[in-house]
Design a protein around this motif. Structure first.
Motif, PDB file in Angstrom:
ATOM      1  N   LYS A  48      28.837 -16.457  40.844  1.00 20.17           N
ATOM      2  CA  LYS A  48      30.036 -15.741  40.396  1.00 20.17           C
ATOM      3  C   LYS A  48      29.638 -14.625  39.437  1.00 20.17           C
ATOM      4  O   LYS A  48      28.858 -14.848  38.517  1.00 20.17           O
ATOM      5  CB  LYS A  48      31.007 -16.719  39.724  1.00 20.17           C
ATOM      6  CG  LYS A  48      32.299 -16.072  39.224  1.00 20.17           C
ATOM      7  CD  LYS A  48      32.279 -15.809  37.746  1.00 20.17           C
ATOM      8  CE  LYS A  48      33.455 -14.968  37.272  1.00 20.17           C
ATOM      9  NZ  LYS A  48      33.460 -14.743  35.813  1.00 20.17           N
ATOM     10  N   GLY A  74      40.906 -14.552  33.327  1.00 23.10           N
ATOM     11  CA  GLY A  74      39.620 -15.250  33.357  1.00 23.10           C
ATOM     12  C   GLY A  74      39.501 -16.198  34.548  1.00 23.10           C
ATOM     13  O   GLY A  74      38.551 -16.982  34.638  1.00 23.10           O
ATOM     14  N   ASP A 114      36.416 -17.617  37.197  1.00 29.22           N
ATOM     15  CA  ASP A 114      35.546 -18.775  36.950  1.00 29.22           C
ATOM     16  C   ASP A 114      36.071 -19.980  37.731  1.00 29.22           C
ATOM     17  O   ASP A 114      35.311 -20.730  38.349  1.00 29.22           O
ATOM     18  CB  ASP A 114      35.545 -19.148  35.456  1.00 29.22           C
ATOM     19  CG  ASP A 114      34.988 -18.037  34.575  1.00 29.22           C
ATOM     20  OD1 ASP A 114      34.099 -17.307  35.032  1.00 29.22           O
ATOM     21  OD2 ASP A 114      35.449 -17.922  33.419  1.00 29.22           O
ATOM     22  N   LYS A 160      35.811 -18.000  25.105  1.00 29.00           N
ATOM     23  CA  LYS A 160      36.319 -17.475  26.380  1.00 29.00           C
ATOM     24  C   LYS A 160      35.227 -17.251  27.412  1.00 29.00           C
ATOM     25  O   LYS A 160      35.437 -16.578  28.414  1.00 29.00           O
ATOM     26  CB  LYS A 160      37.118 -16.200  26.128  1.00 29.00           C
ATOM     27  CG  LYS A 160      38.408 -16.527  25.402  1.00 29.00           C
ATOM     28  CD  LYS A 160      39.418 -15.399  25.447  1.00 29.00           C
ATOM     29  CE  LYS A 160      40.740 -15.856  24.845  1.00 29.00           C
ATOM     30  NZ  LYS A 160      41.259 -14.972  23.820  1.00 29.00           N
TER      31      LYS A 160
HETATM   32 MG    MG Z   1      35.471 -14.359  32.139  1.00 26.70          MG
END
Ligand code: MG
Ligand code: ADP
Ligand code: ASP
Length: 405
Positions: free
Chosen positions: A7, A151, A154, A209
């Motif tokens: 990723k 986010g 992920d 984060k």
């Molecule tokens: Mg991120």
């Protein structure tokens, strides 16, 4: 031969040179004989720009249309990366979330993945084709595009790794692993070789984060081996794994901070059974999460002060909900402070060691930092402080727990 999910976050695909760099890294895994699926984010800054368009055009926009807009960033990067791979002679094909599809629930803008159809993907991967999959997006029950919350790539990567039973899910980013605290704030932060799922989950939910909270939840649930590592170097990263895999456990694995906090105090609330339910019920109904709570002891006047925190995004709404109920709740005054931050110490070692919280209180006292609210769990201690002291607090605690490199 292994099956790997790679990723790449926004910075890693931030411009065309970086996309070429990603393509080279993917090619070296292919050349090593592995079956590869790649998950990418939008180019750095793109999602923020798209979110900005929606907010500016219509602050109270329809979240279905928000998803249509913000999901486009990842469509650009899957196409570009597939091209860059083909340019290097690697067979590659892009996949948007709706094409596989990645099925999600219907909670637009914060959807959860419920399943991924992998038959076609696996067949093509076995034939040597690299699958380039869009992170952050999926398809809801009504066939419309959904997104997974900021986010969220992920989580796309870990979910895909679980679905195709990958040997490893490598999360490539702009730091070379998980550190004892945010390396952008503390230069002496130390890279961890390993961290437990539990500590990573707690750290992510308390503000680190580096990984989206749900991705860690999912990795823990499905036993996906995750490594956080750099797109720009070959250094080994940090492995997120079960506790029994870690021989030398640290007392404290890290310090986190979150500025996403706002404090509300209801002064002189009648001190009687049911008052907490009366205050927090309407907030729950308005979909507002309450985090830290303290209720002061009644001083014999039949009244008490109730202090709690909500996320800054919810702050304005929370105040409105409470003000509209002042009569029923019977409080004298509503005092607010949006300029607060939560600083936390996390570590599974706390379960078996006394004095961890005391070290925290002592270190903050030494710097003259006032603690406004405290909350604890088995593996963390959090304090609420004035926001201006965030960095000082994080650095002092990092030193106090002997985490400095
Ligand atoms: Mg991120
Ligand atoms: P990506 O775009 O690759 O998903 P993110 O910005 O989401 O990258 O996450 C990486 C960032 O997380 C780092 O640049 C770093 O500043 C931040 N971060 C916060 N806490 C930590 C930590 N404990 N260890 C490593 N990075 C952290
Ligand atoms: N592009 C999305 C975001 O900025 C998803 C991600 O980067 O993980 O939130």
């Amino acid at each position: 031969m292994a099956r790997v999910v790679m990723k790449f976050g926004g910075t890693s695909v931030g411009d065309l040179d970086r996309i070429r760099n990603v393509a080279r890294r993917v090619k070296s895994e292919v050349d090593a004989g592995h079956e590869v699926a790649v998950v990418v984010s939008a180019m750095a800054g793109e999602t923020n720009k798209l979110v900005g368009f929606c907010r500016d055009l219509a602050p109270l926009h329809d979240v279905r249309e928000y998803d249509v807009v913000v999901a486009t960033g990842e469509q650009v990067t899957i196409g570009l990366l597939a091209m860059a791979l083909q340019d290097l002679g690697v067979r590659a094909r892009s996949w948007a979330g709706w094409q596989l599809p990645i099925h999600t629930d219907g909670a637009h803008s914060r959807a959860r993945i419920v399943g991924i159809e992998t038959a076609v993907l696996l067949q093509r991967m076995a034939g040597g084709e690299v699958a380039v999959v869009a992170g952050f997006q999926g398809m809801g029950p009504d066939g419309r595009v959904t997104t997974l919350g900021r986010g969220g790539s992920d989580t796309s990567a870990v979910a895909l790794a679980a679905a195709i039973k990958a040997d490893i899910c490598d999360i490539y980013t702009d730091v070379d692993g998980v550190y004892t605290t945010d390396p952008r704030i503390v230069a002496r932060a130390r890279k961890l070789e390993k961290i437990t799922y539990e500590e990573m989950l707690e750290s992510a939910s308390l503000g680190a984060k580096v990984l989206q909270v749900r991705s860690v939840e999912m990795a823990m649930k499905h036993g996906v081996r995750v490594q956080v590592r750099s797109s720009f170097s070959d250094a080994t990263g940090t492995i997120i794994c079960d506790e029994d895999e870690i021989v030398e456990k640290e007392l404290v694995s890290g310090i986190t901070y979150s500025r996403d906090e706002a404090k509300i105090t209801l002064v002189n609330v009648p001190d009687r059974p049911g008052v907490a339910a009366a205050i927090f019920g309407p907030l729950t109904e308005a979909n507002i999460n309450v985090d830290m709570i303290v209720q002061n002891i009644s001083r014999g006047i039949g009244a008490t002060d109730m202090t709690f925190t909500v996320s800054r995004d919810d702050f304005g709404r929370a105040v409105k909900v409470l003000e509209s109920r002042q009569k029923q709740l019977g409080y004298a005054e509503l005092v607010t402070d949006p300029d607060v931050a939560k600083v936390s110490v996390v570590g599974v070692g706390m379960r078996s060691h006394a004095g961890v919280a005391q070290t925290m209180f002592g270190a903050l006292a030494e710097k003259g930092i006032n603690i406004q609210v405290i909350s604890t769990s088995e593996i963390k201690v959090s304090v609420l402080i004035a926001e201006e002291y965030t960095e000082l607090a994080v650095r002092s605690l990092h030193t106090a727990y002997r985490l400095d490199a």
